[in-house]
Write a protein that holds these residues in place. Structure first.
Motif, PDB file in Angstrom:
ATOM      1  N   ASP A   1      11.419   2.980 -14.023  1.00 27.16           N
ATOM      2  CA  ASP A   1      11.511   1.872 -13.065  1.00 27.16           C
ATOM      3  C   ASP A   1      10.721   2.187 -11.794  1.00 27.16           C
ATOM      4  OD1 ASP A   1      13.081   0.382 -14.787  1.00 27.16           O
ATOM      5  OD2 ASP A   1      14.971   0.853 -13.776  1.00 27.16           O
ATOM      6  N   LEU A   2      10.801   3.424 -11.322  1.00 22.54           N
ATOM      7  CA  LEU A   2      10.052   3.839 -10.129  1.00 22.54           C
ATOM      8  C   LEU A   2       8.546   3.772 -10.383  1.00 22.54           C
ATOM      9  CD1 LEU A   2       9.888   5.031  -7.267  1.00 22.54           C
ATOM     10  CD2 LEU A   2      10.126   7.303  -8.316  1.00 22.54           C
ATOM     11  N   ILE A   3       8.116   4.216 -11.538  1.00 22.55           N
ATOM     12  CA  ILE A   3       6.690   4.188 -11.887  1.00 22.55           C
ATOM     13  C   ILE A   3       6.176   2.753 -11.921  1.00 22.55           C
ATOM     14  CG2 ILE A   3       5.045   4.657 -13.751  1.00 22.55           C
ATOM     15  CD1 ILE A   3       6.740   7.222 -14.342  1.00 22.55           C
ATOM     16  N   VAL A   4       6.921   1.868 -12.557  1.00 19.13           N
ATOM     17  CA  VAL A   4       6.503   0.454 -12.642  1.00 19.13           C
ATOM     18  C   VAL A   4       6.508  -0.190 -11.260  1.00 19.13           C
ATOM     19  CG1 VAL A   4       7.105  -1.821 -13.570  1.00 19.13           C
ATOM     20  CG2 VAL A   4       7.186   0.198 -15.063  1.00 19.13           C
ATOM     21  N   ALA A   5       7.547   0.059 -10.475  1.00 19.71           N
ATOM     22  CA  ALA A   5       7.622  -0.524  -9.122  1.00 19.71           C
ATOM     23  C   ALA A   5       6.460  -0.031  -8.268  1.00 19.71           C
ATOM     24  CB  ALA A   5       8.952  -0.182  -8.465  1.00 19.71           C
ATOM     25  N   SER A   6       6.114   1.228  -8.390  1.00 17.56           N
ATOM     26  CA  SER A   6       4.999   1.777  -7.618  1.00 17.56           C
ATOM     27  C   SER A   6       3.679   1.135  -8.022  1.00 17.56           C
ATOM     28  CB  SER A   6       4.936   3.294  -7.805  1.00 17.56           C
ATOM     29  OG  SER A   6       3.865   3.836  -7.081  1.00 17.56           O
ATOM     30  N   ALA A   7       3.487   0.902  -9.308  1.00 16.79           N
ATOM     31  CA  ALA A   7       2.272   0.220  -9.765  1.00 16.79           C
ATOM     32  C   ALA A   7       2.210  -1.194  -9.183  1.00 16.79           C
ATOM     33  CB  ALA A   7       2.223   0.188 -11.291  1.00 16.79           C
ATOM     34  N   GLN A   8       3.321  -1.902  -9.226  1.00 14.88           N
ATOM     35  CA  GLN A   8       3.352  -3.260  -8.675  1.00 14.88           C
ATOM     36  C   GLN A   8       3.072  -3.259  -7.171  1.00 14.88           C
ATOM     37  OE1 GLN A   8       7.237  -4.216 -10.286  1.00 14.88           O
ATOM     38  NE2 GLN A   8       6.315  -5.487 -11.883  1.00 14.88           N
ATOM     39  N   ASP A   9       3.666  -2.312  -6.453  1.00 17.60           N
ATOM     40  CA  ASP A   9       3.418  -2.203  -5.014  1.00 17.60           C
ATOM     41  C   ASP A   9       1.950  -1.885  -4.730  1.00 17.60           C
ATOM     42  OD1 ASP A   9       6.094  -2.697  -4.495  1.00 17.60           O
ATOM     43  OD2 ASP A   9       6.594  -0.592  -4.102  1.00 17.60           O
ATOM     44  N   THR A  10       1.357  -1.036  -5.553  1.00 20.34           N
ATOM     45  CA  THR A  10      -0.054  -0.670  -5.365  1.00 20.34           C
ATOM     46  C   THR A  10      -0.946  -1.879  -5.561  1.00 20.34           C
ATOM     47  OG1 THR A  10       0.419   1.589  -6.068  1.00 20.34           O
ATOM     48  CG2 THR A  10      -1.895   0.898  -6.101  1.00 20.34           C
ATOM     49  N   PHE A  11      -0.667  -2.676  -6.574  1.00 19.11           N
ATOM     50  CA  PHE A  11      -1.440  -3.905  -6.766  1.00 19.11           C
ATOM     51  C   PHE A  11      -1.330  -4.805  -5.541  1.00 19.11           C
ATOM     52  CE2 PHE A  11      -1.746  -3.517 -11.517  1.00 19.11           C
ATOM     53  CZ  PHE A  11      -3.099  -3.779 -11.622  1.00 19.11           C
ATOM     54  N   THR A  12      -0.150  -4.931  -4.968  1.00 13.75           N
ATOM     55  CA  THR A  12       0.041  -5.791  -3.800  1.00 13.75           C
ATOM     56  C   THR A  12      -0.766  -5.278  -2.607  1.00 13.75           C
ATOM     57  OG1 THR A  12       2.232  -6.477  -4.540  1.00 13.75           O
ATOM     58  CG2 THR A  12       1.754  -6.699  -2.176  1.00 13.75           C
ATOM     59  N   VAL A  13      -0.656  -3.990  -2.334  1.00 13.09           N
ATOM     60  CA  VAL A  13      -1.386  -3.410  -1.198  1.00 13.09           C
ATOM     61  C   VAL A  13      -2.888  -3.521  -1.427  1.00 13.09           C
ATOM     62  CG1 VAL A  13      -1.880  -1.251   0.021  1.00 13.09           C
ATOM     63  CG2 VAL A  13       0.484  -1.903  -0.463  1.00 13.09           C
ATOM     64  N   MET A  14      -3.321  -3.201  -2.639  1.00 13.15           N
ATOM     65  CA  MET A  14      -4.751  -3.272  -2.940  1.00 13.15           C
ATOM     66  C   MET A  14      -5.254  -4.707  -2.793  1.00 13.15           C
ATOM     67  SD  MET A  14      -6.729  -1.937  -6.352  1.00 13.15           S
ATOM     68  CE  MET A  14      -6.814  -0.199  -6.007  1.00 13.15           C
ATOM     69  N   HIS A  15      -4.494  -5.667  -3.291  1.00 13.77           N
ATOM     70  CA  HIS A  15      -4.865  -7.081  -3.150  1.00 13.77           C
ATOM     71  C   HIS A  15      -5.003  -7.457  -1.672  1.00 13.77           C
ATOM     72  CE1 HIS A  15      -3.875 -11.304  -2.418  1.00 13.77           C
ATOM     73  NE2 HIS A  15      -4.590 -11.547  -3.500  1.00 13.77           N
ATOM     74  N   ASP A  16      -3.981  -7.143  -0.901  1.00 14.37           N
ATOM     75  CA  ASP A  16      -3.993  -7.532   0.499  1.00 14.37           C
ATOM     76  C   ASP A  16      -5.153  -6.888   1.253  1.00 14.37           C
ATOM     77  OD1 ASP A  16      -1.749  -8.993  -0.128  1.00 14.37           O
ATOM     78  OD2 ASP A  16      -0.352  -7.677   0.935  1.00 14.37           O
ATOM     79  N   TRP A  17      -5.460  -5.642   0.943  1.00 19.84           N
ATOM     80  CA  TRP A  17      -6.527  -4.937   1.630  1.00 19.84           C
ATOM     81  C   TRP A  17      -7.917  -5.404   1.182  1.00 19.84           C
ATOM     82  CZ3 TRP A  17      -7.516  -2.368   5.815  1.00 19.84           C
ATOM     83  CH2 TRP A  17      -8.690  -1.629   5.923  1.00 19.84           C
ATOM     84  N   LEU A  18      -8.127  -5.494  -0.107  1.00 24.70           N
ATOM     85  CA  LEU A  18      -9.454  -5.832  -0.617  1.00 24.70           C
ATOM     86  C   LEU A  18      -9.798  -7.305  -0.442  1.00 24.70           C
ATOM     87  CD1 LEU A  18      -9.583  -3.789  -3.937  1.00 24.70           C
ATOM     88  CD2 LEU A  18     -10.677  -3.242  -1.746  1.00 24.70           C
ATOM     89  N   CYS A  19      -8.795  -8.147  -0.454  1.00 30.86           N
ATOM     90  CA  CYS A  19      -9.069  -9.587  -0.447  1.00 30.86           C
ATOM     91  C   CYS A  19      -8.979 -10.221   0.927  1.00 30.86           C
ATOM     92  CB  CYS A  19      -8.142 -10.282  -1.438  1.00 30.86           C
ATOM     93  SG  CYS A  19      -8.396  -9.695  -3.125  1.00 30.86           S
ATOM     94  N   GLU A  20      -8.549  -9.463   1.934  1.00 31.31           N
ATOM     95  CA  GLU A  20      -8.559 -10.014   3.283  1.00 31.31           C
ATOM     96  C   GLU A  20      -9.984  -9.943   3.819  1.00 31.31           C
ATOM     97  OE1 GLU A  20      -7.630  -6.411   6.428  1.00 31.31           O
ATOM     98  OE2 GLU A  20      -5.979  -7.679   5.802  1.00 31.31           O
ATOM     99  N   THR A  21     -10.302 -10.786   4.724  1.00 32.68           N
ATOM    100  CA  THR A  21     -11.616 -10.742   5.346  1.00 32.68           C
ATOM    101  C   THR A  21     -11.593  -9.688   6.427  1.00 32.68           C
ATOM    102  OG1 THR A  21     -11.836 -13.112   4.939  1.00 32.68           O
ATOM    103  CG2 THR A  21     -13.351 -12.127   6.516  1.00 32.68           C
ATOM    104  N   PRO A  22     -12.532  -8.707   6.342  1.00 32.69           N
ATOM    105  CA  PRO A  22     -12.522  -7.633   7.353  1.00 32.69           C
ATOM    106  C   PRO A  22     -12.844  -8.160   8.744  1.00 32.69           C
ATOM    107  CG  PRO A  22     -14.346  -7.352   5.789  1.00 32.69           C
ATOM    108  CD  PRO A  22     -13.566  -8.566   5.369  1.00 32.69           C
TER     109      PRO A  22
END
Length: 188
Positions: free
Chosen positions: A167-188
């Motif tokens: 459960d921790l491994i899956v939750a961490s993967a989901q959190d990483t996708f969220t952070v990566m999305h927010d960082w990569l897809c925001e306009t710098p």
């Protein structure tokens, strides 16, 4: 269901969300747009690698998969000097990585993006003419070893799998996708 199958299933919506939001065609349409994309990836990887390396279950295994050096090499090839690269903004806040297993979940996302990078590298080469020596080392990832590296990562992930950690491994993967999305897809 194995942990890898569970990760694939449970992170599919997040994967699809980031893939759609990235608008890769636009971000590799010109050298300047491509450089901006690499700068965002650099900011993510530099921050993530620093945080994750402190908790990685096998530090040598983790460090052999770090991408910041490849990104710095690409950015240098595209005209940024070392001082400018070091001063690039870093991704904050990162997802919590409370245990080594959380790092493995986060690595699932990063290693998976390395698999996809080989497809992107072909497009970058076709559209912009960049290769591993001229600005596309990051997306080329492990080169010919990409499939073998993914397989060895999968073996480590499956070896760490347990009812107590999955459960921790899956939750961490989901959190990483969220952070990566927010960082990569925001306009710098």
């Amino acid at each position: 269901m194995t942990l890898l199958e569970r990760l694939r299933t449970e992170t599919r919506p997040a994967h699809d969300r980031i893939e759609k939001a990235m608008d890769l065609d636009r971000r590799i349409a010109s050298p300047d747009a491509y450089k901006s994309l690499l700068m965002r990836f650099y900011g993510f990887h530099r921050a993530w690698e620093g945080a994750a390396s402190r908790r990685a279950p096998d530090r040598a295994f983790f460090q052999s998969r770090c991408k910041t050096g490849l990104l710095a090499r690409d950015l240098n090839a595209l005209g940024l000097d070392a001082d400018a690269i070091i001063q690039l903004p870093q991704c904050h806040p990162l997802m919590p990585l409370p245990a080594p297993e959380a790092v493995l979940g986060s690595m699932y996302v990063v290693e998976g993006s390395t698999l996809g990078g080989s497809v992107i590298a072909k497009e970058v080469g076709r559209k912009l003419g960049f290769d591993g020596a001229s600005g596309c080392a990051y997306f080329r990832g492990y080169g010919r070893d990409t499939a073998a590296m993914w397989k060895s990562f999968g073996a480590v992930l499956l070896a760490a799998s347990s009812p107590e950690t999955d459960d921790l491994i899956v939750a961490s993967a989901q959190d990483t996708f969220t952070v990566m999305h927010d960082w990569l897809c925001e306009t710098p």
